[in-house]
Motif scaffolding. Structure first.
Motif, PDB file in Angstrom:
ATOM      1  N   MET A 124       0.797  -1.189   0.001  1.00 47.19           N
ATOM      2  CA  MET A 124      -0.059   0.043  -0.025  1.00 47.19           C
ATOM      3  C   MET A 124       1.013   1.123   0.017  1.00 47.19           C
ATOM      4  O   MET A 124       1.979   1.107   0.414  1.00 47.19           O
ATOM      5  N   PRO A 125       0.315   2.510  -0.476  1.00 44.44           N
ATOM      6  CA  PRO A 125       1.002   3.548  -0.281  1.00 44.44           C
ATOM      7  C   PRO A 125       1.289   3.939   1.315  1.00 44.44           C
ATOM      8  O   PRO A 125       0.279   3.786   1.836  1.00 44.44           O
ATOM      9  N   LYS A 126       2.104   4.699   1.557  1.00 39.47           N
ATOM     10  CA  LYS A 126       2.385   4.790   2.820  1.00 39.47           C
ATOM     11  C   LYS A 126       2.130   6.460   3.223  1.00 39.47           C
ATOM     12  O   LYS A 126       2.851   7.184   3.554  1.00 39.47           O
ATOM     13  N   ASN A 127       0.760   6.240   3.234  1.00 39.93           N
ATOM     14  CA  ASN A 127       0.179   7.743   3.419  1.00 39.93           C
ATOM     15  C   ASN A 127      -1.279   7.414   4.156  1.00 39.93           C
ATOM     16  O   ASN A 127      -1.708   6.258   4.296  1.00 39.93           O
ATOM     17  N   ARG A 128      -2.073   8.661   4.172  1.00 43.95           N
ATOM     18  CA  ARG A 128      -3.346   8.381   4.924  1.00 43.95           C
ATOM     19  C   ARG A 128      -4.314   7.630   4.052  1.00 43.95           C
ATOM     20  O   ARG A 128      -5.342   6.950   4.379  1.00 43.95           O
ATOM     21  N   LEU A 129      -4.106   7.778   2.522  1.00 49.71           N
ATOM     22  CA  LEU A 129      -5.049   6.879   1.850  1.00 49.71           C
ATOM     23  C   LEU A 129      -4.778   5.654   1.942  1.00 49.71           C
ATOM     24  O   LEU A 129      -5.776   4.507   2.192  1.00 49.71           O
ATOM     25  N   GLY A 130      -3.594   5.104   2.120  1.00 47.98           N
ATOM     26  CA  GLY A 130      -3.200   3.648   2.444  1.00 47.98           C
ATOM     27  C   GLY A 130      -3.796   3.120   3.639  1.00 47.98           C
ATOM     28  O   GLY A 130      -3.988   1.992   3.718  1.00 47.98           O
ATOM     29  N   ARG A 131      -3.505   3.952   4.754  1.00 51.28           N
ATOM     30  CA  ARG A 131      -4.218   3.370   5.972  1.00 51.28           C
ATOM     31  C   ARG A 131      -5.724   3.342   5.763  1.00 51.28           C
ATOM     32  O   ARG A 131      -6.244   2.181   6.422  1.00 51.28           O
ATOM     33  N   LYS A 132      -6.281   4.003   5.087  1.00 55.06           N
ATOM     34  CA  LYS A 132      -7.765   3.881   4.653  1.00 55.06           C
ATOM     35  C   LYS A 132      -8.148   2.716   4.111  1.00 55.06           C
ATOM     36  O   LYS A 132      -9.126   2.156   4.334  1.00 55.06           O
ATOM     37  N   MET A 133      -7.317   2.527   2.934  1.00 52.24           N
ATOM     38  CA  MET A 133      -7.445   1.457   2.177  1.00 52.24           C
ATOM     39  C   MET A 133      -7.419   0.224   3.003  1.00 52.24           C
ATOM     40  O   MET A 133      -8.187  -1.023   2.869  1.00 52.24           O
ATOM     41  N   LEU A 134      -6.456   0.156   3.825  1.00 49.94           N
ATOM     42  CA  LEU A 134      -6.129  -1.229   4.710  1.00 49.94           C
ATOM     43  C   LEU A 134      -7.321  -1.495   5.651  1.00 49.94           C
ATOM     44  O   LEU A 134      -7.428  -2.690   5.960  1.00 49.94           O
ATOM     45  N   LYS A 135      -7.921  -0.475   6.032  1.00 47.29           N
ATOM     46  CA  LYS A 135      -9.044  -0.908   6.885  1.00 47.29           C
ATOM     47  C   LYS A 135     -10.102  -1.476   6.424  1.00 47.29           C
ATOM     48  O   LYS A 135     -11.150  -2.005   6.896  1.00 47.29           O
ATOM     49  N   LYS A 136     -10.418  -1.525   5.088  1.00 46.79           N
ATOM     50  CA  LYS A 136     -11.168  -2.054   4.207  1.00 46.79           C
ATOM     51  C   LYS A 136     -10.897  -3.367   4.033  1.00 46.79           C
ATOM     52  O   LYS A 136     -11.639  -4.157   3.377  1.00 46.79           O
ATOM     53  N   LEU A 137      -9.818  -4.177   4.412  1.00 48.57           N
ATOM     54  CA  LEU A 137      -9.281  -5.578   4.056  1.00 48.57           C
ATOM     55  C   LEU A 137      -9.728  -6.037   5.457  1.00 48.57           C
ATOM     56  O   LEU A 137      -9.291  -5.868   6.622  1.00 48.57           O
ATOM     57  N   LYS A 138     -10.621  -7.278   5.297  1.00 47.72           N
ATOM     58  CA  LYS A 138     -10.782  -8.211   6.419  1.00 47.72           C
ATOM     59  C   LYS A 138     -10.083  -9.413   5.980  1.00 47.72           C
ATOM     60  O   LYS A 138     -10.488 -10.044   5.217  1.00 47.72           O
ATOM     61  N   VAL A 139      -9.237 -10.130   7.115  1.00 52.52           N
ATOM     62  CA  VAL A 139      -8.745 -11.405   6.754  1.00 52.52           C
ATOM     63  C   VAL A 139      -9.257 -12.338   7.791  1.00 52.52           C
ATOM     64  O   VAL A 139      -8.934 -11.881   8.838  1.00 52.52           O
TER      65      VAL A 139
END
Length: 92
Positions: free
Chosen positions: A59-74
């Motif tokens: 992921m990109p290392k910025n606030r967009l990457g952190r928001k996108m990672l929250k939408k990943l459920k493993v």
């Protein structure tokens, strides 16, 4: 707004000697607080973290990457609580 749901994280396969040689490290912030686990131990204890960390590093290392990672459920097994999302099964 779409979520990505990953199931059966415990069944991930690693090629070569990655199970023994790949290391995951964490640091508590205290002197001597570095913990190193190899992939084999990580898959036994926390199989979800193997997938999550792999995606996080892409992921990109910025606030967009952190928001996108929250939408990943493993999830480690085949069961998950996201039946209302009507997930589609994909063959990989």
């Amino acid at each position: 707004g779409a979520f990505v749901v990953v199931t059966n994280a415990e069944k991930v396969r690693l090629t070569g000697k990655k199970r023994q040689q790949k290391e995951y490290q964490s640091y508590s912030g205290y002197p001597g607080g570095r913990k190193v686990l190899n992939a084999e131990t990580m898959l036994k204890k926390h199989p979800e973290d193997v997938i999550t960390r792999a995606v996080k590093n892409m992921m990109p290392k910025n606030r967009l990457g952190r928001k996108m990672l929250k939408k990943l459920k493993v999830y480690a097994g085949p069961d998950h609580p996201h039946t209302y999302h009507k997930p589609e099964e994909m063959e990989v």
